[in-house]
Each structure stands twice: as C-alpha cells, then as structure tokens.
Design an enzyme around this catalytic site. Structure first.
Site, short mmCIF file in Angstrom:
data_model
loop_
_atom_site.label_atom_id
_atom_site.label_comp_id
_atom_site.label_asym_id
_atom_site.label_seq_id
_atom_site.Cartn_x
_atom_site.Cartn_y
_atom_site.Cartn_z
N HIS A 97 0.86 -1.19 0.00
CA HIS A 97 0.00 0.00 0.00
C HIS A 97 0.90 1.25 0.00
CE1 HIS A 97 -2.97 2.97 1.18
NE2 HIS A 97 -3.90 2.10 0.84
N GLU A 125 -3.83 1.87 -7.53
CA GLU A 125 -4.25 2.97 -6.67
C GLU A 125 -3.40 4.22 -6.95
OE1 GLU A 125 -6.44 1.59 -3.05
OE2 GLU A 125 -4.34 1.41 -2.48
C1 PEP Z 1 -6.97 2.96 0.20
O1 PEP Z 1 -6.84 2.93 1.41
O2 PEP Z 1 -6.26 2.25 -0.49
C2 PEP Z 1 -7.97 3.84 -0.40
C3 PEP Z 1 -8.27 3.66 -1.66
O3 PEP Z 1 -8.55 4.77 0.41
P1 PEP Z 1 -9.71 5.81 -0.01
O4 PEP Z 1 -10.80 4.98 -0.63
O5 PEP Z 1 -10.12 6.45 1.26
O6 PEP Z 1 -9.13 6.75 -1.01
#
Ligand code: PEP
Length: 263
Positions: A101, A171
């Site tokens: 992450h 992400e």
């Molecule tokens: C995450 O923790 O990977 C995330 C996508 O958080 P959020 O949805 O709050 O942006």
C-alpha cells in the site's frame, strides 16, 4: 487459499488505522448482514490486526462471500522483529493480505524488494496477496513506466501458477483519501479503465495471456457509492479497494451491491 479469477468481482475494504473494538463490531455486524444477499461479489474486510480474531469469530458461519484480509504482513514466520505480524499468525484468520500500500511505502519506507519478499511469503502460506501499485503524481494517462517498475519488482521470481493467485490493486496515490462522499478528486472511470488496460497489456507482454486474462485488477482511490458505477462500467476493472467508504456501513454496502450488479 481463495480461488482468484475474473469471473468474480471484488470489493476490498481497508479500514486503515481506524475503529475501536466497539466500532469494529458494529461495522462487522452491519456488513455481514448486508452482504449476505449480494451475489457476484467477493467482499474482503481488512480491519486493524487486533480486530481480526473477533471478526473471524463473527464470520465463522459465513456468509461465504465475506472474507477477512490483513493490511500488511512481515515476510518472516517468526523472530526478533518487535511489533511485526507474521504469516503464521495470520494464515488461520485471513484469506487475503494487502501488500505494498502506498501508505506503507511512504510512511514506513517499504521498498519494492521488501514487498516482493512479502508477496512470496504470503503465497507460501496460502494467503492471497493484494499487491498495490500506483503513481504519485497525476499525468496524462498514468505513469506506466513507474507502474510497471513496481509490478516487475513486486512480482519478481514468481512462477505462472503463483501469478494466477494474485490480485493487483491500481491505486493512483494522488486519488487516495480525497473523497468524502463527493468522490470529486478520485480518478475518473475512464482514466482508471485506461491505466488498468495498460497494466493488463503489460502483464500479457511480460507473463503471457494465461496470466493477464485471469488476474483481477482493482481500482482504489476515493471510490464511493456515488462514483462506483463509473469504475464498474470499465470492462478492465474487476472491483475496487475502498478506504474511507468502507467505514460507513450504508456507503460500503452500496459499493458492494453496485460492484456485483454493474459491468
Ligand atoms: C486505500 O486505502 O487504499 C484507499 C483507496 O482509500 P480511499 O478509498 O479512502 O481513497
């Protein structure tokens, strides 16, 4: 280890460092009863480590589409690593583990090499890795070079059979935790779909079609009930990883429902 493939859609809820025990119980109960009736979606809750055991007890009789994941893991089984949690401790409690992450990379200096060790260790202990990759700055259509560098390093040394047991979460870091309920700073569905398509093409080029066609690739970054359909209309995206939205029962259940329904 869970069977990973693209016939399922996934919603991963990352609670991060939020909730106290009472909150975790309320959230767990609400989500448990809400997902029971949903089909076509595998829901993975990733609470803080300390709530895994009570939630594992709570979910011990199902529903079968609800599983637990850890937010991180050390690669060693045991030893002099004060404060760390090992795969041996997790393997009877979780089916999944989030690895790499961006918050781990940024705040705790996790390198691609450490993340690769964790991915290999998770697979060795029958825990499905959810490998997170993402660019730090917004650009025209994703920093594909940077993303493929993270992928190549994170997946180093894996054989085809192992690559078929992994989930990737794309992400874009600039889109994480920007949401609240408006979802305005999230990546657009079109942008996310385009980058996920490029990630899948890279997977095909590097590891072959059998891997690229099978591997679930999720989007993460301020996904909420308000914008979820945008992502699910993109055929390359197989689900979402949600942070903030996973802390609100109604919002999270709406996300889960939409992911199961729209495609
Ligand atoms: C995450 O923790 O990977 C995330 C996508 O958080 P959020 O949805 O709050 O942006």
């Amino acid at each position: 280890m869970g069977d990973v493939n693209r016939t399922k859609r996934y919603v991963v809820g990352n609670w991060k460092m939020n909730t106290q025990l009472a909150d975790a119980i309320v959230l767990g109960e609400g989500i448990k009863y809400g997902v029971e009736s949903l089909s076509g979606v595998e829901v993975v809750l990733c609470p803080p480590f300390v709530w895994l055991y009570p939630l594992a007890e709570m979910f011990s009789q199902g529903p079968t589409n609800l599983s637990l994941g850890a937010q991180n893991m050390h690669w060693e089984e045991k030893g002099t690593y004060t404060g760390e949690i090992s795969p041996l401790m997790l393997k009877d409690l979780v089916k999944y583990v989030i690895l790499g992450h961006s918050e781990r990379r940024y705040h705790f200096n996790e390198t691609d090499e450490m993340i690769n060790d964790k991915v290999i260790s998770a697979l060795d202990h029958n825990i499905t890795p959810i490998l997170c990759i993402g660019e730090w700055k917004k650009s025209e259509s994703g920093d594909v070079e940077g993303l493929t560098k993270q992928l190549k390093a994170g997946l180093a040394g894996l054989e085809e059979a192992q690559l078929k047991k992994i989930i990737i979460a794309y992400e874009p870091v600039w889109a994480i935790s920007k949401g609240d309920t408006s979802g305005q700073r999230a990546a657009s569905g079109e942008y996310a779909g385009e980058v996920v398509g490029k990630i899948r093409s890279y997977m095909e080029k590097e590891y072959g079609r059998a891997v690229s066609e099978n591997i679930p690739i999720l989007y993460g970054g301020s996904a909420t009930a308000d914008n979820i359909k945008e992502y699910m209309f993109e055929t390359e995206i197989d689900g979402v990883l949600a942070g903030g939205a996973s802390l609100k029962i109604d919002n999270f259940l709406q996300v889960c429902k939409a992911v199961g329904e729209y495609r």
